[in-house]
Design an enzyme around this catalytic site. Structure first.
Site, mmCIF file in Angstrom:
data_model
loop_
_atom_site.group_PDB
_atom_site.id
_atom_site.type_symbol
_atom_site.label_atom_id
_atom_site.label_comp_id
_atom_site.label_asym_id
_atom_site.label_seq_id
_atom_site.Cartn_x
_atom_site.Cartn_y
_atom_site.Cartn_z
ATOM 1 N N CYS A 194 1.534 -63.935 109.126
ATOM 2 C CA CYS A 194 2.315 -63.315 110.499
ATOM 3 C C CYS A 194 1.485 -62.145 110.710
ATOM 4 O O CYS A 194 1.541 -61.794 112.061
ATOM 5 C CB CYS A 194 3.837 -63.154 110.148
ATOM 6 S SG CYS A 194 3.985 -62.074 108.605
ATOM 7 N N GLU B 132 12.354 -61.782 110.367
ATOM 8 C CA GLU B 132 10.874 -61.377 110.451
ATOM 9 C C GLU B 132 10.348 -62.653 110.979
ATOM 10 O O GLU B 132 10.203 -63.571 110.442
ATOM 11 C CB GLU B 132 10.362 -61.020 109.225
ATOM 12 C CG GLU B 132 9.015 -60.124 109.193
ATOM 13 C CD GLU B 132 7.712 -61.102 109.484
ATOM 14 O OE1 GLU B 132 7.496 -61.006 110.502
ATOM 15 O OE2 GLU B 132 7.219 -61.713 108.719
#
Length: 505
Positions: free
Chosen positions: A291, A257
């Site tokens: 993020c 990720e």
């Protein structure tokens, strides 16, 4: 939450069920709080050989752990949940000191740890339940089972130093894998405290291991021959290095990720109050170090002036300060992060973006890595602009204006990242069109880009990941699907294939 400081002392790496201090290491981390550089949390020496020792311990513990029943493993995880829940206040404080995030936000993270165990045990395990398929072939039943992979290396980030690795660790353990966890070198105290929780929950030796280290130590871990999978949350650049380190290790599954450059579209019929509030949360929570943070806002020209003015006025009033002060925003994580953030202010100006609100370093009573939020108005969309396509990982947002929906979608998809998009509009047709056109793994309607549910998958496209969605779906990459054909019928000599002459007696 109490501001009594819980004592923290260095205990060592957690290998094979016990803490092993490093006496003669390959280096050390002075763990200073980014919220107060006078707060030396602890000094953490690290030793690369410990990565190998932890992997051997995890490999040795694997067969016994994997052959326990799901219910037996569940009992260990429920005990861990009890440890997480009863130590939530202490956990939150360590998160605040390690990251600088405000106490209220750290407590939200601490409380998510036990909740993740609940959701995994009660919901996510259904994704890997055995399934029998009658007559998968004529008169032959099929069975789908999911078996564990082996040793999983979990490489954690600094921004959610407990919750994000926990999101890999819990699904990995419940299905029968063993784990070697490397915390971020920016947040070693959180990593150590997590290991203490496993020690208190009395997991069998070697099932969970925690080893501190730098980037080289992380490289040593992911390249270890005993590791069967690497579960990583962090930057695109580090994710790419992991991919390169394991290029010849074809047997290892990678769940990477790797960040985002997320866009929010605010259309002409948006609920203005909600769009402004949610976008502020999206852009500036955790000082922009998520993020899933909102990096770009694309506004319809009919409401652009009003939205921009209201967003700007509210951003100016956001409180910034030490984690004990109940502020909205804490510091950035390191001096290098501050330098990068300031540098991107100049890059934006150089690339013809107007600085509506300039980001700068803040000198507060607690000496830390504090900065002010910033806003840049993009005069012309440029997919090659360094500022417009780079993940800054700080409290900066770029505002675009367009009344052309297709152009808005072009901007959304222009950075190479593809994690989250948010749309503020009452028009469901636009939302459905975005579901088709936006190259993202998460698409929110009338809600900001950040803040995800563990009951849903979490993952992106392009530079945001490698198609291994985590959260609810994490349990899938922690297992291998095994297909079986089960034939209970006796041998039938009338069904021998042509050209076969068997001497049947």
């Amino acid at each position: 939450m109490s501001t009594t400081i819980f004592p923290i002392s260095y205990k060592g790496d957690f290998i094979n069920g016990r803490f092993v201090p490093v006496t003669k290491g390959d280096g050390e981390v002075k763990n200073l709080s980014p919220a107060d550089l006078n707060d030396l949390i602890m000094t953490v020496p690290f030793k690369h050989d410990h990565m190998d020792e932890a992997c051997v311990a995890a490999k040795k513990a694997y067969p016994k752990w994997a052959t326990l029943s799901m219910d037996e493993r569940r009992s260990y995880l429920l005990r861990l949940k009890e440890m997480f829940d009863t130590h939530a206040e202490q956990f939150a404080q360590i998160i605040s000191r390690d990251t600088g995030k405000p106490a209220w936000e750290a407590m939200t993270e601490a409380k998510a740890l036990g909740a993740k165990i609940d959701i995994t045990l009660n919901q996510s395990t259904k994704l890997v339940a055995d399934e029998r398929i009658p007559n998968a072939l004529p008169q032959v039943d099929g069975v789908i089972r999911h078996r564990s992979r082996g040793v999983m290396a979990v490489v954690g980030p600094f921004n959610f130093p407990a919750h994000l690795p926990n999101g890999h660790i819990i699904p990995a353990l419940i299905v029968g894998n063993t784990v070697v966890f490397k915390p971020s070198e920016q947040t070693p105290a959180v990593g150590q405290f997590m290991a203490e929780m496993f020690e208190k929950a009395q997991f069998p030796p070697g099932v969970f291991n925690m080893v501190q280290g730098d980037g080289a130590g992380g490289g040593r871990l992911v390249a270890n021959e005993h590791v069967d999978g690497v579960l990583f949350t962090g930057s695109y650049e580090v994710g790419l290095k992991i991919k390169q380190e394991t290029l010849n290790h074809y047997w290892k599954i990678l769940a990477l990720e790797m960040g985002g450059k997320n866009a929010t579209v605010v259309w002409e019929d948006a609920d203005m109050d909600k769009a402004v509030y949610e976008s502020l949360v999206g852009a500036y929570m955790t000082a922009g170090q998520r993020c899933s943070c909102t990096s770009r806002i694309i506004v319809h020209p009919k409401i652009a002036d009003e939205f921009t003015e209201r967003f700007y006025q509210a951003a100016k009033k956001l409180s910034i300060g030490h984690w004990t002060e109940n502020t909205f925003m804490g510091p950035l994580i390191t001096s290098a992060s501050v330098e990068k953030y300031i540098r991107f202010q100049e890059i934006a100006n150089r690339e013809n973006c107007e600085s509506l609100m300039r980001g700068k370093s803040l000198d507060l009573k607690n000496k830390g890595y504090y900065v002010t939020p910033s806003i840049h108005l993009v005069k012309k969309f440029d997919p090659n602009s360094v500022y417009q396509k780079s993940e800054i990982f700080g409290p900066n947002v770029a505002i675009y204006t367009t009344g052309d929906w297709n152009h808005a979608m072009e901007i959304v998809n222009s950075t190479g990242y593809g994690l989250v998009m948010a749309l503020f509009s009452k028009n469901k047709e636009l939302y459905e069109d975005a579901l088709f056109k936006a190259r993202v793994g998460l698409l929110n309607w009338n809600r900001t880009t950040n803040g995800a549910s563990s009951r849903l998958p979490f993952g992106g496209m392009g530079k945001s990941g490698n198609d291994r969605a985590s959260a609810h779906y994490a349990i899938q990459y922690c297992t291998v699907p095994v297909a079986s054909l089960e034939d209970p019928t006796p041998f039938d000599p009338t069904k021998i294939l042509p050209g076969m002459n068997l001497d049947m007696k």
